[in-house]
Design an enzyme around this catalytic site. Structure first.
Site, mmCIF file in Angstrom:
data_model
loop_
_atom_site.group_PDB
_atom_site.id
_atom_site.type_symbol
_atom_site.label_atom_id
_atom_site.label_comp_id
_atom_site.label_asym_id
_atom_site.label_seq_id
_atom_site.Cartn_x
_atom_site.Cartn_y
_atom_site.Cartn_z
ATOM 1 N N ARG A 117 -3.845 -5.712 -7.085
ATOM 2 C CA ARG A 117 -4.582 -4.943 -6.084
ATOM 3 C C ARG A 117 -3.978 -3.546 -6.021
ATOM 4 O O ARG A 117 -2.759 -3.408 -5.915
ATOM 5 C CB ARG A 117 -4.524 -5.598 -4.702
ATOM 6 C CG ARG A 117 -5.279 -4.808 -3.636
ATOM 7 C CD ARG A 117 -5.133 -5.430 -2.264
ATOM 8 N NE ARG A 117 -5.724 -6.760 -2.215
ATOM 9 C CZ ARG A 117 -5.435 -7.665 -1.291
ATOM 10 N NH1 ARG A 117 -4.537 -7.388 -0.359
ATOM 11 N NH2 ARG A 117 -6.016 -8.844 -1.314
ATOM 12 N N CYS B 209 -3.715 -11.392 3.639
ATOM 13 C CA CYS B 209 -2.868 -10.330 4.170
ATOM 14 C C CYS B 209 -2.805 -10.444 5.689
ATOM 15 O O CYS B 209 -3.846 -10.544 6.348
ATOM 16 C CB CYS B 209 -3.417 -8.965 3.759
ATOM 17 S SG CYS B 209 -2.543 -7.571 4.512
ATOM 18 N N ASP C 196 -5.533 -12.918 -0.829
ATOM 19 C CA ASP C 196 -4.511 -12.750 -1.862
ATOM 20 C C ASP C 196 -4.572 -13.976 -2.767
ATOM 21 O O ASP C 196 -4.287 -15.090 -2.325
ATOM 22 C CB ASP C 196 -3.116 -12.625 -1.238
ATOM 23 C CG ASP C 196 -2.957 -11.373 -0.396
ATOM 24 O OD1 ASP C 196 -3.533 -10.337 -0.768
ATOM 25 O OD2 ASP C 196 -2.259 -11.431 0.638
ATOM 26 N N LYS D 245 0.831 -1.208 0.000
ATOM 27 C CA LYS D 245 0.000 0.000 0.000
ATOM 28 C C LYS D 245 0.861 1.252 0.000
ATOM 29 O O LYS D 245 0.512 2.258 -0.627
ATOM 30 C CB LYS D 245 -0.956 0.011 1.192
ATOM 31 C CG LYS D 245 -1.951 1.167 1.133
ATOM 32 C CD LYS D 245 -2.990 1.086 2.228
ATOM 33 C CE LYS D 245 -3.988 2.228 2.131
ATOM 34 N NZ LYS D 245 -5.037 2.150 3.172
#
Length: 275
Positions: free
Chosen positions: A249, A181, A188, A84
């Site tokens: 993602r 995760c 995932d 992220k």
């Protein structure tokens, strides 16, 4: 030392309006490796190959530019890059002016290298979508499954342990892999490939082993290293390569590769159809 609990992962954060390399968050590889018996001397070589689909900046006239990119993070770097934070970092270029795309590439390479603690190669563009011609899909196997975690290496075995074993070279793959995760619990999804030379590995056992990750929470890179260690220890191949191609993602997908030797396995780089 950074841990994922202090990262932006799992937290609502505003999107950056200006270039900010401090958004990048490193996570020590040593912690996850210690859990599976990997020390300073690594039993593998390889990389974490990232595909970036959402990269944009401004040219000298203020016109937006867009591109895709591939990042190669060596597996012997002391840190992996939290996903992220990488997404937010790349988004921070959206209002940044570059006279040349090459200047952007060099900036990204320098920032990612500083975060990972090793030289990270950056190139514009993506590998083609494809697949291995000689791959054997494990998904076709007609098996009953009841074990979805934690990962169970007891499923791994060779086909014939008490006979005169004949060495084979196989590339075994499955699209059924799922892990989670460790911070957010989000699923995932990945296609996992094991290529080896050695005594034949039991196909049903390998598929059951893959599926036993289904409730497991671990970062992509650590899952691949766990698979590598378990297959190496339980099946004793002379050569081994493990790669997972995770689905996208946040405009990124991660493709960790671990292999016993760079020279033994000429890697055919491609993207999975689900990426």
């Amino acid at each position: 030392m950074n841990t994922s609990h202090y990262s932006v992962l799992g937290h609502a954060v505003p999107y950056p309006k200006a270039y900010d390399p401090s958004l990048l968050f490193p996570i020590s590889r040593a912690v996850g490796r210690a859990q599976i018996g990997i020390g300073v001397v690594l039993p593998f070589v390889g990389e974490d190959r990232w595909h970036a689909y959402e990269l944009s900046w401004l040219d000298a006239r203020g016109k937006p530019c867009v591109a895709t990119a591939t990042f190669h993070v060596p597996c012997d770097s002391p840190y992996l890059i939290e996903s992220k934070s990488l997404k937010l970092y790349l988004n921070s270029f959206s209002a940044e002016v570059f006279n040349r795309a090459e200047a952007l590439r060099l900036r990204i390479a320098a920032d990612l290298s500083a975060c990972a603690g090793a030289a990270v190669a950056v190139e514009f563009g993506l590998p083609p979508v494809g697949g291995g011609d000689k791959e054997i899909s494990l998904d076709r196997l007609n098996v009953d499954i009841e074990d979805y975690g934690p990962p169970n290496p007891d499923y791994l075995s060779n086909v014939a342990q008490n006979l005169i074993e004949e060495m084979v070279e196989e590339t075994l793959t499955s699209t059924l892999f799922k892990s989670n995760c460790p911070v957010t619990g989000q699923p995932d999804w990945a296609s996992v490939t094991v290529r080896y030379f050695g005594v034949p590995i039991d196909h049903e056992g390998l598929l059951r082993y893959f599926i036993s990750f289904r409730h497991h929470a671990e970062f992509h890179e650590q899952c691949v290293e766990r698979i590598f260690q378990d297959v190496l220890q339980r099946c004793s191949p002379q050569c081994l390569a493990v790669e997972a191609r995770y689905t996208r993602r946040g405009g990124l997908d991660i493709n960790p590769l671990r292999t016993t030797s760079e020279m033994a396995w000429p890697i055919s780089v491609f993207r999975d159809p689900r990426q």
